[in-house]
Structure formats: C-alpha cells, structure tokens
Write a protein that holds these residues in place. Structure first.
Motif, short mmCIF file in Angstrom:
data_model
loop_
_atom_site.label_atom_id
_atom_site.label_comp_id
_atom_site.label_asym_id
_atom_site.label_seq_id
_atom_site.Cartn_x
_atom_site.Cartn_y
_atom_site.Cartn_z
N MET A 145 39.80 51.88 47.03
CA MET A 145 40.39 50.98 46.94
C MET A 145 39.59 49.75 46.40
SD MET A 145 43.26 51.76 48.13
CE MET A 145 44.07 50.29 48.09
N GLU A 146 40.13 48.72 45.59
CA GLU A 146 39.47 47.65 45.05
C GLU A 146 38.70 47.08 46.26
OE1 GLU A 146 41.95 44.79 43.23
OE2 GLU A 146 40.41 43.67 42.42
N GLY A 147 37.37 46.57 46.02
CA GLY A 147 36.40 46.06 47.04
C GLY A 147 35.66 47.16 47.92
N ASP A 148 35.96 48.30 47.66
CA ASP A 148 35.00 49.34 48.13
C ASP A 148 33.93 49.57 47.64
OD1 ASP A 148 37.89 51.66 49.34
OD2 ASP A 148 37.37 49.71 50.10
N ALA A 149 32.77 50.38 48.10
CA ALA A 149 31.48 50.41 47.59
C ALA A 149 31.37 52.02 47.05
CB ALA A 149 30.61 50.07 48.67
N VAL A 150 30.74 52.36 46.33
CA VAL A 150 30.56 53.74 45.63
C VAL A 150 28.80 53.75 45.45
CG1 VAL A 150 30.69 52.97 43.19
CG2 VAL A 150 31.03 55.57 43.98
N GLU A 151 28.58 54.76 45.88
CA GLU A 151 26.98 55.32 45.61
C GLU A 151 26.94 56.52 44.92
OE1 GLU A 151 24.23 54.28 49.21
OE2 GLU A 151 23.92 56.58 48.97
N LEU A 152 26.09 56.69 43.94
CA LEU A 152 25.83 57.84 43.04
C LEU A 152 24.27 57.90 43.09
CD1 LEU A 152 28.26 57.15 40.24
CD2 LEU A 152 28.67 58.54 42.05
N THR A 153 23.98 59.32 42.94
CA THR A 153 22.47 59.83 42.96
C THR A 153 22.23 60.79 41.95
OG1 THR A 153 22.54 59.95 45.25
CG2 THR A 153 20.87 61.10 44.24
N CYS A 154 21.20 60.38 41.01
CA CYS A 154 20.79 60.90 39.79
C CYS A 154 19.35 61.66 40.06
CB CYS A 154 20.83 60.24 38.63
SG CYS A 154 20.26 60.92 37.25
N GLU A 155 19.20 62.91 39.74
CA GLU A 155 17.79 63.76 39.94
C GLU A 155 16.84 63.60 38.56
OE1 GLU A 155 17.56 63.92 44.06
OE2 GLU A 155 16.10 64.69 42.47
N VAL A 221 24.07 51.79 43.30
CA VAL A 221 25.11 51.68 44.21
C VAL A 221 25.79 50.30 43.77
CG1 VAL A 221 25.19 50.22 46.49
CG2 VAL A 221 23.47 51.71 46.21
N ILE A 222 27.16 50.27 43.87
CA ILE A 222 28.28 49.35 43.34
C ILE A 222 28.86 48.98 44.24
CG2 ILE A 222 29.81 48.86 41.59
CD1 ILE A 222 29.07 50.73 39.80
N ARG A 223 28.73 47.60 45.07
CA ARG A 223 29.60 47.16 45.91
C ARG A 223 30.70 46.33 45.51
NH1 ARG A 223 24.46 46.24 48.09
NH2 ARG A 223 23.69 47.56 49.67
N GLY A 224 31.80 46.74 46.08
CA GLY A 224 33.03 45.51 45.58
C GLY A 224 33.60 45.97 44.37
N VAL A 225 33.77 47.39 44.17
CA VAL A 225 34.35 47.90 42.97
C VAL A 225 35.73 47.13 42.54
CG1 VAL A 225 33.33 50.25 43.47
CG2 VAL A 225 35.81 49.93 44.08
N LYS A 226 35.89 47.23 41.22
CA LYS A 226 36.91 46.55 40.43
C LYS A 226 37.75 47.60 39.75
CE LYS A 226 34.46 42.06 40.36
NZ LYS A 226 34.19 40.90 39.57
N PRO A 227 39.04 47.37 39.42
CA PRO A 227 39.49 48.17 38.40
C PRO A 227 38.83 48.37 37.11
CG PRO A 227 41.16 46.65 39.38
CD PRO A 227 39.75 46.14 39.79
N SER A 228 37.96 47.19 36.70
CA SER A 228 37.19 47.63 35.54
C SER A 228 36.04 48.53 35.75
CB SER A 228 36.64 46.18 35.15
OG SER A 228 35.82 45.59 36.31
N VAL A 263 39.99 53.30 40.88
CA VAL A 263 40.14 52.21 41.58
C VAL A 263 41.49 51.84 41.77
CG1 VAL A 263 39.25 49.86 41.81
CG2 VAL A 263 37.84 51.60 41.04
N VAL A 264 41.93 51.66 43.02
CA VAL A 264 43.15 51.23 43.19
C VAL A 264 43.35 49.59 43.38
CG1 VAL A 264 45.44 51.47 44.58
CG2 VAL A 264 43.96 53.65 44.32
N SER A 265 44.04 49.04 42.73
CA SER A 265 44.09 47.59 42.78
C SER A 265 45.00 47.09 44.06
CB SER A 265 44.79 46.94 41.51
OG SER A 265 44.81 45.51 41.55
N GLN A 266 44.69 45.98 44.62
CA GLN A 266 45.36 45.50 45.84
C GLN A 266 46.10 44.51 45.35
OE1 GLN A 266 44.85 46.34 48.68
NE2 GLN A 266 42.90 47.06 49.01
N GLY A 294 48.47 52.38 46.59
CA GLY A 294 47.56 51.42 46.59
C GLY A 294 48.14 50.25 46.99
N ALA A 295 48.96 50.22 47.93
CA ALA A 295 49.90 49.08 48.53
C ALA A 295 49.20 48.42 49.61
CB ALA A 295 51.39 49.53 49.04
#
Length: 966
Positions: A145-155, A221-228, A263-266, A294-295
C-alpha cells in the motif's frame, strides 16, 4: 634525442592495462606532427607473450586484407573494429575480450610525410584477468500500500588479484517498453552515496537509504513507497581499476535478477491490481495469483471478487467469504488442485497446485463493491488489468536416437540395438518392437521396461532355446541397449522400433525411433557386386584394370564362387555378351566373340574382389563392361544351381586414339578465268608419316544464303564418291580429284563455265591403321579459293555510275539498266538483277534467260518484280508496292551469248555489270481516310451522319403530311 616541431609523434594509451575476460575493451591512439592529408590511417598489431618478437596483424583502417587468419573472422564480424574519433585519432574496440588477446599492442601510422622523421608507432601492454565479480538478489514480488516500506538485499563479492574498487547501485525499470532504468541510490567506487535525480529529496530526508552489512551484503531501504516506485527493481555492481594515467575504468558489471514492486494508491475509490509469483510455468508447477483491492477504509466496506481466465469466470468469493466454482473447475477443486481464499478484506488469492496446458492464458480479477453483504447489486465495479501466464508441455524437450552396432549380420550372430533418450525430466517406460519386412504394418513385441525398471519379453522371444536369453539394459547415460544373442533366420532382419513414454499426473508423451538391420544366411547370402575402374579413359596402347568388388558377410575363400565378365563394344553392335568366365575350380574359359581380348587380358582373384587387367588397349577394347558373380553353398557337391548371384553396375571404358597432328593450308586465294580448265589446290602442311588421307571437295556458290555443295570425295583408298549435284556423267567428267604429290591434292575443273563460279575448299581427314582396322584421327579444312569466270568480250557497254533513287512506301519504283551501243549480229542477251545484302553478299532477284524465260530465285518477291522492256536494250526493273525492307543497293548484270551451231546452246562471250543504284524508302503520308479513322470524334460524326440525314428527311415528310391534312 627529443622530437622537434614538425616531427611525427604517435601516442597510445599508457599501460600496463588490466581488463576482464569477456568485457568490451577500447585502446586509443593518436598521431601529431605529421604532413600529408588530415585523415591519417592506423594499423593495429599484437606481440603475444608466447612469441614476443613476432608481429601478428589485427586490423587496419586502409587495408581489408591486413588481419592475420586468427583475427579475420572477428574483424569481419565486427568483434574487433576501429572507431575514428577524428582524422588523426582512433579507438580500437575488442567487443568480447578473450584470454588469448593478452599481449603487447602496437599502433602504427603509415608514412605520409616527405621523409621519415619522428616516431611512426607506439606500444602498450594489455593483461587479461578472470572476471570474478558476483552479484545476486533473490527475485521477489511485493504488493504494498502507498506509504509502506520496502527492504531489498544484494550480495556482491570479488576475488581479483589486482587492487580494485566496487560500486553498488539500485535501479528501477518501469514499463515493458522503457529502455532506460531510473537510478535510485548508488555507493560509488569512492565510497560516497549518490542518489538518482528523482530520489535526491527523499534521500536527504532519510526515506531512501543504502547500508552495507558485513563484507558482501548491501541493503536498500525505501520508506513511504509511492506509486512512482512501482516497477522492476534490481541491483547493479561494477568493479573498477585505476589505470597508469590515473583514470579509473570499470572492468566488469553485473546485474541481479529483478524484484517486482506493486504500489496500491490510497487516492482511488476502488483500485484493483493483480500479480503472479511466476508467469512462465511447466506442466505440474504451481501458480499463485494475488488480487489486491487498494480501497481506503476497506475494513468497513464489502467486496465480491470474481476470478477470470480469458474473460471467462473461474470462481467468485462473496462478501461473506463463500467460494463458488464454475462447473468445469469443481472436479479439480475437490481434488485439491484449485484453491481460492481471502487472507484479508483487501487481498484475494487463487492457487493452482498442478497447472495444465489449458490453464494458460490471461488472468484478471473483477471486484464488485456492495452496500451491504446481502445486496444482489453492486454500487461500483472495477476489473484489474490482465496478466499473461504461459504453460510449457513437459515432454517438449524429449528426443530419441535409435542405432545399431550390428547393421549386417549372418544367421546365428547377435543383434545389438541402442535407444538413447535425451531431455526426459521424469521416469520413462520403454518398448522394443520388431517390424518384419515380410508383413508390412505388422509388429512383434520384443521386450519392455517399465518406469520402475521391471522387464518383460514378448511371447515370440520368451523361449531362450531359439534366440538365447535376451538382455535389456539401461545405462547411466540414458541409453537403453537390447541384445538378441542369436538371430534365428533372415526374418529377424528389418526395422526395430524403440518407443519411449514419459508419464506425468495421468498424462503421457511418446517418442519413437527406428533402426534397420539385415540378416543373411547361406540360403540368401546377401550378395552384391560393384564394378569400378581407376581410369575411365585410356590412351591407345595403355593398360587398364577393372575391379569387381563383392560385398558379402563372408570372404570369397569360404564358398565356391565363379565370375563372368561381360562386354559390349562401343558404339553398340550387339547386347552385352560373355567375354570370359572363371569357374569355381579356377578354370578360365575365353569366348570367341571377341578374339582381341585373349592373350591381352589377365584375371586375378582376391578375398573380396576379382580383377580384369587389359594390356595395351586397342580401339576394339572400347565399350561397356560388367561382371556377374555366382555363389554356391559350402560343402555341397555337386554344385548344382548357385545359391545366389548378382550383377554389377556397368562401367564404360573409352580408348582415345593417337592425337592427330594434321595441318592443312588455310590461306585464301582467288582465280579469275576467261575459259578453259582450272586447277584448285589443297595442301597438307604437316601430318604423321604413316597416315592416309581422305579428301572431300566443296563448292560454295556466289548466291547469298547458299549452302556448300559436296563435289567429290576421295577416301583413303582413293575411291571417288560424287555429291548429288555432281553425279551426272557430264559433271563427273568435268570435275576430277587427284593427288599430285605426297602432300598436295588437286581438283581439276574442265571447260569452266559461268555456273562454276564460287568458293572452293577441301576437307582433309587423317586415317591410321591400328592392328585391327582403319581409324579416323582428325580432320582439317583448307582456305577457300574464289573462282570467277570472266569472258574476254568487251563489246557489252553499260552505265557504271553509282546513283540513288527515292521512293515512298506503297508506291512503285523503276531501277534503270540499259545497254549502250548496238549488239553484233547473232548475239542474244540474258540479264540478272541483284540486291546487295548487309552481309556483303549478292542475292539474285530475277533472271531473264536468252530464250526469253523468266526465273525468280526468291519466289515471295515474284509478284512485285517486273521487266517491262520498252526497247531491246532496256532491262530496267520495276519494283511494286515498295516496302521499308526494300531499301539498299541494287545492280544488274548482262550476259552476251553467240549461237555456235544449229540446235546447241550459245556460248557466253561477254559479261558486264551496271553501277550500284541505292534505293531509299520514304514512309508514306497518312491519307484523309486514315486521319479520319485515327480521330475518334471525327469518325463518330461520319458514322452517325447518315442516321441524322434520315431523321431530318422523316421530319420534313411528316410536316408536309400534317399541312396537307389541314
């Protein structure tokens, strides 16, 4: 000494350079202080470590043939090429660096100066090192959902021996057609963090971070994900090395697999998104689809979700969570293969545990919002975009290769057959079948092996006393081998088929392959003979050999065998007939039809072939040869009828006669005679001493398009044969061929007349006696002798001046021809008109004989040619309806004849030709009628004019009639 102004200086990129194997490498080179054109040429070479003194040429800007063989293909395929930066600077590109590309590179510039002054080449060293850079990230699919955070790891790791730095960056790829990815955040080789342009603000606010955890782990780490932020995210690592000139160069770059972020827009009332963990599946794999609503304030709203495949309903989940399957999916749902549930009020999941081919297609989810859970009608509806799922058949890659190591055996020998299976991913079952050629369409089961390894034999092969104990083995390489220890008879030959079946969840895929075997016995022998010769064309007196190769499953020493050699002369005078026979006891019997072979031929026998050797070939040995082989059973006396026989292919042998050395004089000449006899000479310049000659004399008349006429032929025995035009007694007595010396032949022409004019030549044939007869070696044609007959009389006088006449096409024209002066008493005239062809020859058009008769050599012109003769000395020719093809030169010829005695033809006493008359044809002018016909409006008016006149007359009569009634 240092360089001064005006000296040439070549500069190359400073080394040593270290680059990784497989990377795209460039080396720069430039030249200064040169004279000549602004665009200089460059040539690149390498000195390999294994031969540091030897130059190996790579590529040139001027010479396409410059590269050595080891680099030719790479240069032609643009794997190595030179890029011109400007007239005096270039880049050498190696698109995919190989280990063998290590060495000292030399850049050379060909001289364009007035004198050699300065440096013309420069060198640098390039080392090729292994590419040890690794970068990895587990592929995932996030729906946030829009505003959530995502975390990715690369070796990221490397093990390069040289001192290098790493850079690690994260990138976002949006849309299938978008070629360029957005940079999110990069840790550079200088250990500084650099955000992409669209992430600078969020980086400064701390919402986008990149942290290194341990030696090899990098976390985004990306906090507050957006539709972009929605799209495909991946990690890219690069390894950098510092070159001697102080610049840093990336020597390897690696990208990880991609992670999907939705990313589901609010901000929308009822947004719907569908995702799949994996879109490309094989039969039997699991498919999981997620539908996210995403309602905003979703917990207090009521949704019904419908799953669609190719716009057809699969299942629906109502607001209470009750699941309803469509009828065609109920059975698979009962078996647990299909599941649909909702983990929350906004997330709905569809899973297929064992996908089938029919599950391939486009999936969508349709969301209906109800005011209350029990409502039958929705207050709004939204359908997600489609997601394509592909399913591949399991048996798609399975391939068979069937072969045998015993393609030809004798009865009692074993058969060994192999069936190699490739690409099978699941256990398989196997069947071996025999397809006997005696019963087309029928098959006999030989042996089977089930998926668990259980083996069984077909009913015809269960008796071990007949063919032995059959074996069916499976090797680790995926090859199944069938061994039949002992073949029973010839019926065991034919095709053997291997059928392999792969099973999966009640379905199966079968592949087939066949191999052929031949089983021969002493009853059939499997006999085959092939005839060949090392040379097909032999010279006279040369020896040659013919080999009759016999193919069988045994040697010729094991069985009684005979061979017959057959021969047919060339050109054929009879069918193939027996020449000689070698019997099983070794007796040689020669036939009498060809006596030239006995005493000149030799027969030789080996284990697998027979040889016929012919000494000193004669023309009589030219022809077609064939061998016939017969074989009898072993240990059976008397021999009786052969058990098998075969005939070989036919081989043609050509015997070339000795080369002809004949040379005939080819110089042309001419003879002009007023009467009496003439002699035409035919001279042989060179020939073999023991040759004989046949001479044929020909006459080519003066008339255009004439064909040569055979006068007489004297063969090598001096027997004369006259041509059809010269076969009358009078003509025979006039022409005589004789040999006046060893190399000169003469044609005597007695009492030469006007009709004997023309070109004479001879054709000489060279003949040689060769043991058994006369043979023609060659022939030659002499030059031509032009014979012209000119009577001595001078009393025929004609106008000799050349002039021209013009005539319009379609009209007639008169070409003048008049005798000047009076004729002597008792003289008669004949006249002939000629047209000069473009080839230069003269073509007779019309002849007026002295008796007044007319002759037309070209009959198609007779209707347009006239001699009106207004006076006795006027022979002018009138040509009617002139055509374009009549244009050209014309002249007439008059002949004066005097009567000799009563009842005899007159004698030709004089001959004279007129000057040339050049006829010029003029195209005809169009007539009034033709102009009318060529003008459609005028033609139409003339055609309709009578009709108009008739109508006018009718109206006039009608008006008079009306007036009369009144």
């Amino acid at each position: 000494t240092g360089l001064t102004t005006g000296q040439r200086l070549v500069t190359i990129q400073q080394g040593p350079l270290y680059r990784t194997e497989g990377s795209h490498v460039t080396l720069w080179c430039k030249v200064s202080g040169y004279q000549g054109p602004a665009e200089q040429n460059f040539q690149w070479s390498i000195y390999l470590p294994s031969a540091p003194e030897r130059e190996v040429q790579i590529v040139s800007t001027v010479d396409p043939s410059f590269p050595y063989a080891i680099y030719t293909q790479r240069v032609r395929g643009r794997g190595i090429f030179v890029e011109r930066l400007q007239g005096d600077a270039v880049l050498l590109h190696i698109t995919e660096l190989q280990e063998r590309d290590a060495g000292q590179y030399e850049c050379h510039t060909p001289n364009t100066d007035e004198r050699y002054f300065g440096s013309y080449s420069a060198k640098t060293n390039l080392s090729v090192i292994p590419d040890t850079l690794l970068a990895s990230m587990a592929p995932q699919a996030f729906t946030l959902m829009e505003g959530d955070a995502v975390e990715l790891t690369c070796e990221v790791s490397k093990s390069t021996a040289q001192h290098t730095h790493l850079s690690v960056g994260w990138y976002l790829l949006q849309g299938a057609g978008e070629p360029h990815a957005k940079e999110i955040l990069t840790l550079s080789k200088d250990f500084t963090l650099k955000p992409g342009p669209s992430y600078e603000r969020r980086f400064l606010e701390g919402d986008v971070q990149l942290n290194k955890v341990g030696n090899t782990t990098y976390k985004l780490v990306i906090r507050g994900v957006k539709p972009s932020d929605q799209g495909q995210l991946y990690c890219e690592a690069a390894e950098w090395i510092e070159d001697p000139d102080g610049t840093w160069k990336d020597i390897s770059t690696k990208q990880t697999e991609r992670t999907s972020l939705v990313v589901v827009s609010q901000g929308r009332d009822l947004p719907v998104n569908i995702t799949a963990a994996e879109r490309s599946l094989a039969e039997g794999d699991s498919l999981q689809l997620s539908c996210v609503v995403g309602a905003p304030e979703s917990s207090s709203r009521h949704f019904e979700v419908i799953w669609l495949l190719n716009e057809m309903e699969v299942a629906r989940v109502d607001p209470h969570g009750v699941l309803i399957w469509k009828e065609e999916y109920e059975e698979r749902a009962k078996l647990g293969q299909l599941r649909a549930f909702k983990p929350s009020n906004t997330v709905y999941v569809l899973t297929i545990s064992e996908v089938e081919l029919k599950d391939e297609g486009t999936y969508q989810c349709s969301v209906l919002e109800m005011k209350t859970p029990g409502d039958l009608h929705s207050i709004q509806t939204n359908v997600s975009s489609g997601i394509q799922v592909n399913v591949k058949a399991i048996g798609y890659h399975m391939r068979l290769s069937v072969s045998t190591s015993t393609p030809r055996v004798t009865v009692g020998d074993p058969l060994i057959l192999h069936c190699q299976v490739q690409g099978a991913t699941l256990p398989v079952s196997l069947r071996w079948w025999h397809l006997p050629p005696q019963h087309p369409g029928h098959r006999v089961l030989v042996a089977t092996m089930e998926r668990d390894g259980t083996r069984s034999l077909g009913s015809a092969y269960q008796d071990g006393g007949t063919r032995g104990s059959l074996r069916l083995e499976k090797e680790s390489s995926g090859t199944f081998t069938l061994v039949i220890p002992s073949t029973l008879d010839e019926d065991d030959g034919g095709q053997y088929r291997c059928e392999v079946t792969q099973w999966s969840r009640g379905r199966n895929w079968t592949e087939k392959g066949e191999a052929a075997v031949m089983v021969s016995s002493m009853a059939g022998l499997g006999l085959h003979a092939t005839l060949r010769s090392r040379i097909a064309t032999v010279s006279y007196g040369q020896s040659f050999e013919l080999f009759c190769q016999v193919d069988a499953s045994y040697t010729l020493e094991e069985v009684p065998v005979s061979v017959r050699w057959l021969f047919q002369p060339s050109p054929p005078t009879a069918p193939l007939h027996e020449l000689v026979q070698l019997s099983p006891s070794g007796t040689v019997v020669w036939r009498t039809a060809q006596p030239h072979f006995q005493g000149k031929a030799q027969l030789v026998k080996t284990d697998t072939s027979f040889k016929l050797h012919i000494h000193s070939a004669l023309p009589a040995n030219q022809g077609t040869y064939q061998c016939e082989v017969e074989v009898w059973r072993r240990n059976i006396l008397p021999l009786g009828q052969p058990a098998a026989s075969t005939s070989s292919n036919a081989v043609a042998i050509k015997v070339v006669l000795p080369e002809s050395k004949l040379q005939v004089a080819t110089k042309d000449s001419s003879v002009e005679i007023a009467g009496g006899n003439a002699a035409i000479e035919c001279k042989i310049v060179f020939a073999q001493n023991n040759s004989q000659f046949a001479v044929t004399w020909y006459l080519l008349p003066l008339l255009a398009d004439a064909t040569p006429l055979q006068i007489v032929r004297a063969n090598y025995s001096s027997i004369l044969e006259y041509g059809s035009k010269f076969s009358s007694p009078a003509r025979k007595s006039q022409f005589l061929s004789q040999r006046v010396s060893s190399n000169i032949f003469q044609l005597q022409i007695l009492s030469v007349a006007l009709r004997d004019q023309g070109r004479y030549y001879c054709v000489v044939e060279e003949w040689l006696w060769l043991v058994d007869g006369w043979y023609k070696l060659g022939e030659g044609t002499s030059g031509g002798t032009m014979l012209k007959f000119r009577p001595p009389g001078e009393w025929l006088q004609m106008e000799k001046t050349n002039h021209s006449i013009s005539a319009r096409e379609g009209e007639e024209v008169t070409l003048p021809c008049q005798l000047q002066g009076a004729l002597p008493p008792g003289t008669h005239l004949s006249a002939t008109w000629f047209q000069v062809k473009s080839s230069g020859s003269d073509s007779a058009l019309l002849t007026l004989h002295q008796d007044g008769t007319m002759e037309y050599p070209q009959e198609h012109l007779a209707a347009r040619l006239f001699l009106r003769r207004p006076s006795a000395g006027d022979f002018s020719l009138t040509l009617g309806s002139v055509e374009r093809g009549d244009a050209g030169a014309y002249y007439c010829q008059l002949q004066g004849w005097q009567q000799q005695t009563q009842g005899k033809d007159g004698a030709l006493k004089a001959l004279a030709d007129s000057g040339y008359i050049q006829l010029i044809t003029i195209p005809s002018e169009p007539t009034v009628l033709s102009r009318i016909c060529s003008s459609p409006p005028l033609l139409n008016f003339i055609l309709y004019l009578p009709l108009v006149l008739i109508v006018l007359v009718a109206l006039t009569v009608f008006c008079w009639y009306c007036k009369f009634r009144k």
